[in-house]
Design a protein around this motif. Sequence first.
Motif, PDB file in Angstrom:
ATOM      1  N   VAL A 183       2.381  -7.294   4.926  1.00 20.78           N
ATOM      2  CA  VAL A 183       1.832  -6.024   4.441  1.00 20.78           C
ATOM      3  C   VAL A 183       2.954  -4.994   4.468  1.00 20.78           C
ATOM      4  O   VAL A 183       3.600  -4.808   5.495  1.00 20.78           O
ATOM      5  CB  VAL A 183       0.648  -5.544   5.307  1.00 20.78           C
ATOM      6  N   ILE A 184       3.175  -4.351   3.331  1.00 20.02           N
ATOM      7  CA  ILE A 184       4.166  -3.279   3.224  1.00 20.02           C
ATOM      8  C   ILE A 184       3.390  -1.977   3.084  1.00 20.02           C
ATOM      9  O   ILE A 184       2.650  -1.796   2.118  1.00 20.02           O
ATOM     10  CB  ILE A 184       5.101  -3.495   2.020  1.00 20.02           C
ATOM     11  N   LEU A 185       3.543  -1.094   4.073  1.00 21.93           N
ATOM     12  CA  LEU A 185       2.779   0.150   4.101  1.00 21.93           C
ATOM     13  C   LEU A 185       3.669   1.373   3.941  1.00 21.93           C
ATOM     14  O   LEU A 185       4.754   1.436   4.498  1.00 21.93           O
ATOM     15  CB  LEU A 185       2.071   0.298   5.452  1.00 21.93           C
TER      16      LEU A 185
ATOM     17  N   VAL B  19       0.864  -1.186   0.000  1.00 18.07           N
ATOM     18  CA  VAL B  19       0.000   0.000   0.000  1.00 18.07           C
ATOM     19  C   VAL B  19       0.896   1.230   0.000  1.00 18.07           C
ATOM     20  O   VAL B  19       1.592   1.499   0.978  1.00 18.07           O
ATOM     21  CB  VAL B  19      -0.943   0.034   1.224  1.00 18.07           C
ATOM     22  N   ASP B  20       0.884   1.940  -1.117  1.00 18.32           N
ATOM     23  CA  ASP B  20       1.694   3.158  -1.257  1.00 18.32           C
ATOM     24  C   ASP B  20       1.036   4.025  -2.317  1.00 18.32           C
ATOM     25  O   ASP B  20       0.553   3.509  -3.325  1.00 18.32           O
ATOM     26  CB  ASP B  20       3.115   2.796  -1.673  1.00 18.32           C
ATOM     27  N   ASP B  21       1.014   5.319  -2.101  1.00 17.29           N
ATOM     28  CA  ASP B  21       0.374   6.210  -3.066  1.00 17.29           C
ATOM     29  C   ASP B  21       1.292   6.560  -4.246  1.00 17.29           C
ATOM     30  O   ASP B  21       0.835   7.131  -5.227  1.00 17.29           O
ATOM     31  CB  ASP B  21      -0.123   7.492  -2.388  1.00 17.29           C
TER      32      ASP B  21
ATOM     33  N   MET C 289      -5.026   8.010   5.111  1.00 17.13           N
ATOM     34  CA  MET C 289      -4.945   7.422   6.446  1.00 17.13           C
ATOM     35  C   MET C 289      -3.472   7.274   6.818  1.00 17.13           C
ATOM     36  O   MET C 289      -2.661   6.928   5.967  1.00 17.13           O
ATOM     37  CB  MET C 289      -5.622   6.047   6.422  1.00 17.13           C
ATOM     38  N   ASN C 290      -3.123   7.495   8.087  1.00 19.85           N
ATOM     39  CA  ASN C 290      -1.725   7.298   8.462  1.00 19.85           C
ATOM     40  C   ASN C 290      -1.472   5.838   8.829  1.00 19.85           C
ATOM     41  O   ASN C 290      -2.392   5.053   9.004  1.00 19.85           O
ATOM     42  CB  ASN C 290      -1.279   8.266   9.569  1.00 19.85           C
ATOM     43  N   LYS C 291      -0.198   5.488   8.944  1.00 24.26           N
ATOM     44  CA  LYS C 291       0.172   4.080   9.138  1.00 24.26           C
ATOM     45  C   LYS C 291      -0.403   3.483  10.419  1.00 24.26           C
ATOM     46  O   LYS C 291      -0.742   2.307  10.459  1.00 24.26           O
ATOM     47  CB  LYS C 291       1.683   3.920   9.131  1.00 24.26           C
TER      48      LYS C 291
END
Length: 72
Positions: free
Chosen positions: A50-52, A8-10, A59-61
């Motif tokens: 999960v890689i955040l 999950v990365d923008d 949303m923050n981590k």
Amino acid sequence: MENKILIVDDEQKIVKFISLYLENENFTVYKFYNAKNALIYIENKILHLVILDIMLPDMNKFQICKKIKKVK
């Protein structure tokens, strides 16, 4: 057993880079660019990692980690 990883990365370039390496090592990679869509997807899924991104736009981590923990 199939190893499933959620990223999950923008920033799409980062997701593409990480997933390329993981897929070359035969991991199944699920890619999302915001927390909302990732959380919808994982409700009934089994994931191994999960890689955040630290700072997602929606949303923050810490918020997403708490929500993932509730789902699992």
